[in-house]
Design an enzyme around this catalytic site. Sequence first.
Site, mmCIF file in Angstrom:
data_model
loop_
_atom_site.group_PDB
_atom_site.id
_atom_site.type_symbol
_atom_site.label_atom_id
_atom_site.label_comp_id
_atom_site.label_asym_id
_atom_site.label_seq_id
_atom_site.Cartn_x
_atom_site.Cartn_y
_atom_site.Cartn_z
ATOM 1 N N ARG A 50 11.789 -1.809 10.778
ATOM 2 C CA ARG A 50 10.893 -1.700 11.053
ATOM 3 C C ARG A 50 11.080 -3.216 12.436
ATOM 4 O O ARG A 50 10.921 -3.387 12.155
ATOM 5 C CB ARG A 50 9.561 -1.924 10.397
ATOM 6 N N ARG A 68 11.622 -5.792 4.270
ATOM 7 C CA ARG A 68 11.855 -3.952 3.854
ATOM 8 C C ARG A 68 12.905 -3.189 4.605
ATOM 9 O O ARG A 68 12.967 -3.446 5.773
ATOM 10 C CB ARG A 68 10.498 -3.592 4.129
ATOM 11 N N ARG A 97 0.294 -8.674 13.559
ATOM 12 C CA ARG A 97 -0.173 -7.599 12.300
ATOM 13 C C ARG A 97 -1.473 -9.153 11.535
ATOM 14 O O ARG A 97 -2.447 -8.154 10.998
ATOM 15 C CB ARG A 97 1.083 -7.044 11.681
ATOM 16 N N LYS A 136 0.728 -0.703 -0.162
ATOM 17 C CA LYS A 136 -0.124 -0.055 0.388
ATOM 18 C C LYS A 136 0.965 1.031 -0.269
ATOM 19 O O LYS A 136 0.628 1.861 -0.809
ATOM 20 C CB LYS A 136 -1.169 0.059 1.359
ATOM 21 N N ARG A 181 -9.341 1.610 9.407
ATOM 22 C CA ARG A 181 -8.955 -0.319 9.975
ATOM 23 C C ARG A 181 -9.759 -1.339 10.333
ATOM 24 O O ARG A 181 -9.460 -2.167 10.391
ATOM 25 C CB ARG A 181 -7.560 0.022 10.289
HETATM 26 P P1 AP5 Z 1 4.711 -1.402 1.299
HETATM 27 O O1 AP5 Z 1 4.613 -0.492 0.619
HETATM 28 O O2 AP5 Z 1 6.047 -0.830 2.926
HETATM 29 O O3 AP5 Z 1 3.392 -2.389 2.222
HETATM 30 P P2 AP5 Z 1 1.962 -1.936 2.789
HETATM 31 O O4 AP5 Z 1 1.351 -2.394 2.650
HETATM 32 O O5 AP5 Z 1 2.150 -0.577 3.070
HETATM 33 O O6 AP5 Z 1 2.743 -2.671 4.545
HETATM 34 P P3 AP5 Z 1 3.067 -1.392 5.905
HETATM 35 O O7 AP5 Z 1 3.469 -3.020 7.138
HETATM 36 O O8 AP5 Z 1 3.655 -0.796 6.165
HETATM 37 O O9 AP5 Z 1 1.168 -1.727 6.618
HETATM 38 P P4 AP5 Z 1 0.985 -1.921 7.925
HETATM 39 O O10 AP5 Z 1 -0.603 -1.467 7.445
HETATM 40 O O11 AP5 Z 1 1.174 -2.751 8.306
HETATM 41 O O12 AP5 Z 1 1.317 -0.403 8.140
HETATM 42 P P5 AP5 Z 1 1.316 1.005 8.795
HETATM 43 O O13 AP5 Z 1 2.472 1.636 8.882
HETATM 44 O O14 AP5 Z 1 0.205 1.059 8.016
HETATM 45 O O15 AP5 Z 1 5.911 -2.942 0.972
HETATM 46 C C1 AP5 Z 1 6.569 -3.601 1.972
HETATM 47 C C2 AP5 Z 1 7.967 -4.290 1.071
HETATM 48 O O16 AP5 Z 1 7.537 -4.847 -0.032
HETATM 49 C C3 AP5 Z 1 8.721 -2.745 0.842
HETATM 50 O O17 AP5 Z 1 9.279 -3.388 1.211
HETATM 51 C C4 AP5 Z 1 8.243 -2.547 -0.945
HETATM 52 O O18 AP5 Z 1 9.583 -2.299 -1.054
HETATM 53 C C5 AP5 Z 1 8.647 -3.862 -1.031
HETATM 54 N N1 AP5 Z 1 7.492 -3.879 -2.213
HETATM 55 C C6 AP5 Z 1 5.782 -3.313 -2.478
HETATM 56 N N2 AP5 Z 1 5.660 -2.809 -3.338
HETATM 57 C C7 AP5 Z 1 5.993 -4.558 -4.324
HETATM 58 C C8 AP5 Z 1 5.972 -5.244 -5.302
HETATM 59 N N3 AP5 Z 1 5.208 -5.151 -6.462
HETATM 60 N N4 AP5 Z 1 6.939 -6.391 -5.830
HETATM 61 C C9 AP5 Z 1 8.270 -6.089 -4.865
HETATM 62 N N5 AP5 Z 1 8.523 -5.383 -3.414
HETATM 63 C C10 AP5 Z 1 7.778 -5.238 -3.118
HETATM 64 O O19 AP5 Z 1 0.419 0.414 10.441
HETATM 65 C C11 AP5 Z 1 2.102 -0.096 11.268
HETATM 66 C C12 AP5 Z 1 0.860 -0.169 13.006
HETATM 67 O O20 AP5 Z 1 0.453 1.582 13.376
HETATM 68 C C13 AP5 Z 1 0.308 -0.864 12.879
HETATM 69 O O21 AP5 Z 1 0.255 -2.521 12.924
HETATM 70 C C14 AP5 Z 1 -0.994 -0.705 13.836
HETATM 71 O O22 AP5 Z 1 -0.291 -0.697 14.895
HETATM 72 C C15 AP5 Z 1 -0.637 0.614 13.802
HETATM 73 N N6 AP5 Z 1 -1.775 1.587 12.781
HETATM 74 C C16 AP5 Z 1 -1.342 2.244 12.173
HETATM 75 N N7 AP5 Z 1 -2.356 2.521 11.462
HETATM 76 C C17 AP5 Z 1 -3.864 2.066 11.961
HETATM 77 C C18 AP5 Z 1 -5.245 2.210 12.502
HETATM 78 N N8 AP5 Z 1 -5.866 2.947 11.478
HETATM 79 N N9 AP5 Z 1 -5.431 2.103 13.133
HETATM 80 C C19 AP5 Z 1 -4.659 1.332 15.001
HETATM 81 N N10 AP5 Z 1 -3.764 1.088 14.386
HETATM 82 C C20 AP5 Z 1 -2.776 1.662 13.134
#
Ligand code: AP5
Length: 294
Positions: free
Chosen positions: A232, A199, A243, A81, A160
């Site tokens: 991370r 990542r 997660r 994402k 979420r």
């Molecule tokens: P990446 O683009 O980083 O993936 P992502 O879907 O953004 O993954 P996240 O882990 O950031 O999502 P998340 O939802 O768990 O984390 P968030 O920060 O929102 O890609 C991942 C990897 O793949 C990278 O290395 C990239 O280079 C690679 N890649 C991408 N595309 C590719 C492709 N096509 N081919 C090959 N490789 C590829 O949340 C973190 C934490 O914050 C949560 O766990 C929670 O504790 C808290 N939090 C955040 N928002 C909320 C909320 N709204 N409610 C409650 N808790 C929340």
Amino acid sequence: MAPAEDRDLGHEFDPRFRVISVTARGAPLRTLPSMNAPIKNDRIEWLQGPSADGAAKCSSVPAGRKNPWRLVLLGAPGVGKGTQAELLTERLGACHLSTGDVFRAASKRKDCDQSPAMVAALDYMRRGELVPDSTVWEMVRERSHCILGCGGFILDGFPRTLGQAESLKELMETESIALSAVVNYELPLDEIVERLSGRRTCEQCKAVFHVTERPSKGGAICDRCGGRLYQREDDRPESITVRLEAYERSTAPLIQFYRNLGVLTPVVAKGTPDEILGRTMKGLDRANDRVKTA
Ligand code: AP5
């Protein structure tokens, strides 16, 4: 005047973007904006919120448009994402608003600058659990001008839970604005785990890399800004499991929620980031057609 094909997209032509052609559904070539002059928005108001005290302002904000893109990106942790949000920001000119980035930015502040709710939130995040809705909503609400602004947004990691989705819906209804689409990225579990464990993130500009799939040319140094790349804390195997469970339990039900609202756009997240971006743009094009014929 915008080229006819750009007007077809239903979104006001932005002269910062050049035009490329892609094929949609075997239909005649249709043009979509491509990244000519990418927007570099440092998102400081989103990342720091009101604590920025009005002193810190985003270096650039998307210009107001008649039909700005208002998108939610859904999908399991690690599906890509954040990577797509960066590409879509350059393509569509809307702000990338990630709640995870807000928490990570807060974790870099000195302890005394963190509210008790934020300290607790960071603990949830480290364990891989969802932060409670009340804390998340408080944080989003105090940054609501980033959502309600007329440049549009790409929400990544929010909403979420069904509670968060209802709160967002109410907020937007009070301003009589609607979501353009909710993009749901789909990928098998083994590929998700592989993306998460490889990542690396830049601690300065937050650019996202992957050790094998999208390596930085600078190795452990970001090739965009020279910042240090780090892994991370919540990408450790034990947090990844938590997660993914939290996603299945609390976030996956949003797929049906947005399908019922008629805004869901499923996108297969296999392949290179550019291939996925192409699929996303076709999906948005279809979503646009749906709005026009509704
Ligand atoms: P990446 O683009 O980083 O993936 P992502 O879907 O953004 O993954 P996240 O882990 O950031 O999502 P998340 O939802 O768990 O984390 P968030 O920060 O929102 O890609 C991942 C990897 O793949 C990278 O290395 C990239 O280079 C690679 N890649 C991408 N595309 C590719 C492709 N096509 N081919 C090959 N490789 C590829 O949340 C973190 C934490 O914050 C949560 O766990 C929670 O504790 C808290 N939090 C955040 N928002 C909320 C909320 N709204 N409610 C409650 N808790 C929340």
